[in-house]
Design a protein around this motif. Structure first.
Motif, PDB file in Angstrom:
ATOM      1  N   GLY A 181      48.696  34.553  32.912  1.00 36.01           N
ATOM      2  CA  GLY A 181      49.075  35.825  32.298  1.00 36.01           C
ATOM      3  C   GLY A 181      47.935  36.803  32.125  1.00 36.01           C
ATOM      4  N   ASP A 182      46.690  36.380  32.348  1.00 34.43           N
ATOM      5  CA  ASP A 182      45.548  37.283  32.191  1.00 34.43           C
ATOM      6  C   ASP A 182      45.465  38.273  33.352  1.00 34.43           C
ATOM      7  OD1 ASP A 182      44.908  35.993  29.890  1.00 34.43           O
ATOM      8  OD2 ASP A 182      43.137  34.947  30.675  1.00 34.43           O
ATOM      9  N   THR A 183      44.958  39.487  33.053  1.00 34.62           N
ATOM     10  CA  THR A 183      44.810  40.539  34.064  1.00 34.62           C
ATOM     11  C   THR A 183      43.384  41.088  34.012  1.00 34.62           C
ATOM     12  OG1 THR A 183      47.139  41.187  33.902  1.00 34.62           O
ATOM     13  CG2 THR A 183      45.617  42.791  34.873  1.00 34.62           C
ATOM     14  N   ALA A 184      42.805  41.250  35.211  1.00 31.53           N
ATOM     15  CA  ALA A 184      41.478  41.876  35.329  1.00 31.53           C
ATOM     16  C   ALA A 184      41.630  43.183  36.094  1.00 31.53           C
ATOM     17  CB  ALA A 184      40.516  40.948  36.058  1.00 31.53           C
ATOM     18  N   VAL A 185      40.941  44.213  35.611  1.00 36.36           N
ATOM     19  CA  VAL A 185      41.030  45.536  36.239  1.00 36.36           C
ATOM     20  C   VAL A 185      39.616  46.084  36.419  1.00 36.36           C
ATOM     21  CG1 VAL A 185      41.955  47.879  36.067  1.00 36.36           C
ATOM     22  CG2 VAL A 185      43.229  45.968  35.067  1.00 36.36           C
ATOM     23  N   GLY A 186      39.380  46.712  37.565  1.00 37.51           N
ATOM     24  CA  GLY A 186      38.056  47.304  37.787  1.00 37.51           C
ATOM     25  C   GLY A 186      37.972  47.970  39.152  1.00 37.51           C
ATOM     26  N   ASP A 187      36.802  48.551  39.417  1.00 31.91           N
ATOM     27  CA  ASP A 187      36.548  49.247  40.682  1.00 31.91           C
ATOM     28  C   ASP A 187      35.677  48.386  41.584  1.00 31.91           C
ATOM     29  OD1 ASP A 187      37.833  51.873  40.142  1.00 31.91           O
ATOM     30  OD2 ASP A 187      36.348  51.965  38.514  1.00 31.91           O
ATOM     31  N   ILE A 188      36.036  48.330  42.850  1.00 30.74           N
ATOM     32  CA  ILE A 188      35.250  47.609  43.859  1.00 30.74           C
ATOM     33  C   ILE A 188      34.791  48.628  44.894  1.00 30.74           C
ATOM     34  CG2 ILE A 188      35.229  45.715  45.525  1.00 30.74           C
ATOM     35  CD1 ILE A 188      37.662  44.532  44.102  1.00 30.74           C
ATOM     36  N   THR A 189      33.498  48.670  45.126  1.00 32.89           N
ATOM     37  CA  THR A 189      32.935  49.660  46.053  1.00 32.89           C
ATOM     38  C   THR A 189      32.477  48.967  47.328  1.00 32.89           C
ATOM     39  OG1 THR A 189      32.183  50.996  44.170  1.00 32.89           O
ATOM     40  CG2 THR A 189      31.196  51.457  46.316  1.00 32.89           C
ATOM     41  N   PHE A 190      32.863  49.539  48.473  1.00 36.97           N
ATOM     42  CA  PHE A 190      32.495  48.993  49.785  1.00 36.97           C
ATOM     43  C   PHE A 190      31.605  49.978  50.529  1.00 36.97           C
ATOM     44  CE2 PHE A 190      36.779  47.431  48.716  1.00 36.97           C
ATOM     45  CZ  PHE A 190      36.577  46.062  48.772  1.00 36.97           C
ATOM     46  N   GLU A 191      30.763  49.429  51.389  1.00 38.75           N
ATOM     47  CA  GLU A 191      29.936  50.253  52.266  1.00 38.75           C
ATOM     48  C   GLU A 191      30.629  50.384  53.621  1.00 38.75           C
ATOM     49  OE1 GLU A 191      25.285  49.994  50.845  1.00 38.75           O
ATOM     50  OE2 GLU A 191      25.937  48.872  52.613  1.00 38.75           O
ATOM     51  N   VAL A 192      30.926  51.627  54.011  1.00 39.49           N
ATOM     52  CA  VAL A 192      31.672  51.887  55.245  1.00 39.49           C
ATOM     53  C   VAL A 192      30.812  52.725  56.180  1.00 39.49           C
ATOM     54  CG1 VAL A 192      33.774  52.903  56.226  1.00 39.49           C
ATOM     55  CG2 VAL A 192      33.846  51.787  53.977  1.00 39.49           C
ATOM     56  N   PRO A 193      30.696  52.317  57.452  1.00 42.71           N
ATOM     57  CA  PRO A 193      29.885  53.097  58.404  1.00 42.71           C
ATOM     58  C   PRO A 193      30.437  54.519  58.583  1.00 42.71           C
ATOM     59  CG  PRO A 193      30.325  50.911  59.284  1.00 42.71           C
ATOM     60  CD  PRO A 193      31.185  51.077  58.063  1.00 42.71           C
ATOM     61  N   THR A 194      29.565  55.466  58.779  1.00 42.84           N
ATOM     62  CA  THR A 194      29.974  56.845  59.014  1.00 42.84           C
ATOM     63  C   THR A 194      30.827  56.917  60.286  1.00 42.84           C
ATOM     64  OG1 THR A 194      27.923  57.645  57.991  1.00 42.84           O
ATOM     65  CG2 THR A 194      29.123  59.197  59.402  1.00 42.84           C
ATOM     66  N   GLY A 195      31.896  57.681  60.242  1.00 41.19           N
ATOM     67  CA  GLY A 195      32.796  57.796  61.386  1.00 41.19           C
ATOM     68  C   GLY A 195      33.925  56.773  61.385  1.00 41.19           C
ATOM     69  N   GLN A 196      33.918  55.871  60.425  1.00 41.83           N
ATOM     70  CA  GLN A 196      34.997  54.889  60.306  1.00 41.83           C
ATOM     71  C   GLN A 196      35.699  55.057  58.957  1.00 41.83           C
ATOM     72  OE1 GLN A 196      34.004  50.810  61.390  1.00 41.83           O
ATOM     73  NE2 GLN A 196      32.283  51.502  62.647  1.00 41.83           N
ATOM     74  N   LYS A 197      36.928  54.552  58.889  1.00 40.24           N
ATOM     75  CA  LYS A 197      37.690  54.628  57.646  1.00 40.24           C
ATOM     76  C   LYS A 197      38.030  53.231  57.151  1.00 40.24           C
ATOM     77  CE  LYS A 197      40.842  57.570  56.920  1.00 40.24           C
ATOM     78  NZ  LYS A 197      42.119  58.344  56.939  1.00 40.24           N
ATOM     79  N   LEU A 198      38.081  53.098  55.840  1.00 43.94           N
ATOM     80  CA  LEU A 198      38.520  51.832  55.275  1.00 43.94           C
ATOM     81  C   LEU A 198      40.020  51.684  55.559  1.00 43.94           C
ATOM     82  CD1 LEU A 198      37.376  49.453  53.589  1.00 43.94           C
ATOM     83  CD2 LEU A 198      38.309  50.604  51.563  1.00 43.94           C
ATOM     84  N   LYS A 199      40.390  50.568  56.215  1.00 42.08           N
ATOM     85  CA  LYS A 199      41.776  50.381  56.652  1.00 42.08           C
ATOM     86  C   LYS A 199      42.581  49.449  55.745  1.00 42.08           C
ATOM     87  CE  LYS A 199      44.544  48.704  60.550  1.00 42.08           C
ATOM     88  NZ  LYS A 199      44.512  48.102  61.905  1.00 42.08           N
ATOM     89  N   GLN A 200      41.997  48.318  55.385  1.00 39.36           N
ATOM     90  CA  GLN A 200      42.769  47.318  54.633  1.00 39.36           C
ATOM     91  C   GLN A 200      41.875  46.509  53.715  1.00 39.36           C
ATOM     92  OE1 GLN A 200      44.055  45.386  58.263  1.00 39.36           O
ATOM     93  NE2 GLN A 200      42.822  43.547  57.821  1.00 39.36           N
ATOM     94  N   VAL A 201      42.491  45.992  52.650  1.00 40.46           N
ATOM     95  CA  VAL A 201      41.807  45.097  51.722  1.00 40.46           C
ATOM     96  C   VAL A 201      42.650  43.830  51.623  1.00 40.46           C
ATOM     97  CG1 VAL A 201      41.001  44.744  49.372  1.00 40.46           C
ATOM     98  CG2 VAL A 201      40.778  47.009  50.437  1.00 40.46           C
TER      99      VAL A 201
END
Length: 231
Positions: free
Chosen positions: A189-209
């Motif tokens: 029943g516990d929930t964790a919430v937060g921000d995760i930051t990824f390094e993405v090469p220039t010219g590419q887009k983050l597609k999926q997690v």
């Protein structure tokens, strides 16, 4: 009294004729008996042949009936096994898909990415910056343990991100954006919430997690969660 020779010859002839007639009658009777016996045998022979033929036909038809019933039993067994393919297996496998703003559920957890920040703003005087040729992309994620066992959730072992060119986007350990997602042991029943930051090469887009904590349990729901963040 004297008997003449001619009278004696006549009497002898009569005896011979009488004996011959008896012999003829006995021989005819024997032939008739033999003929009748032969006739009876010849009539019995076809009946015996017909009976043997019927027995042969009956015995030859028996294997056909047996051979016809065997495929039916085999077919029944095949249908039975095909109706329950997953019998005896533990857990589940596969992929649960979702999009930003949607909640993805497995038997062990629920995961939701509420927003994507691309790019993460970085001030010019900031000490922490992305590597050259890369930018930061952040996602805000919530994870809830829905199983009856503790869930050891770590972004290092449970989260994997890919770009639209199928390259891995690494979790940045140096970004100070938002509220960092803290790895922890989540009880039922516990929930964790937060921000995760990824390094993405220039010219590419983050597609999926992708989210899958395979180290937490080998017998639970082994399905991975894939969230499309390309839009």
């Amino acid at each position: 009294m004297k008997v003449s020779r001619s009278a004696m010859l006549a009497a002898a002839a009569a005896v011979v004729l009488s004996a011959s007639a008896c012999t003829s009658v006995e021989g005819g009777s024997g032939a008739s008996s033999n003929s009748s016996s032969s006739s009876s045998s010849s009539e019995a022979a076809p009946q015996s042949s017909e009976s043997s033929s019927e027995q042969t036909q009956a015995s030859s038809s028996a294997p056909e009936s047996s051979s016809q019933s065997e495929p039916s039993e085999s077919s029944s067994s095949s249908e039975s096994s095909s109706e329950d393919p997953g019998s005896g297996s533990e857990g589940q496998s596969g992929l649960v898909r979702a999009k930003v703003g949607e909640e993805a559920k497995t038997g062990d957890m629920t995961v939701k990415i509420s927003k994507v920040v691309d790019p993460v703003p970085v001030s010019s005087d900031s000490f922490m910056k992305p590597d050259a040729g890369k930018r930061w992309v952040a996602v805000n994620m919530s994870v809830t343990n829905t199983s009856s066992k503790p869930l050891n959730f770590s972004t290092l072992f449970c989260v994997d991100a890919k770009t639209d060119q199928n390259q891995t986007a690494d979790d940045s350990l140096f970004s100070d954006y938002g509220t960092k997602f803290n790895s922890s042991a989540l009880q039922k029943g516990d929930t964790a919430v937060g921000d995760i930051t990824f390094e993405v090469p220039t010219g590419q887009k983050l597609k999926q997690v992708d989210v899958k904590c395979s180290l937490s349990s080998l017998q639970g729901d082994q399905r991975a969660i894939r969230i499309d963040v390309s839009k």
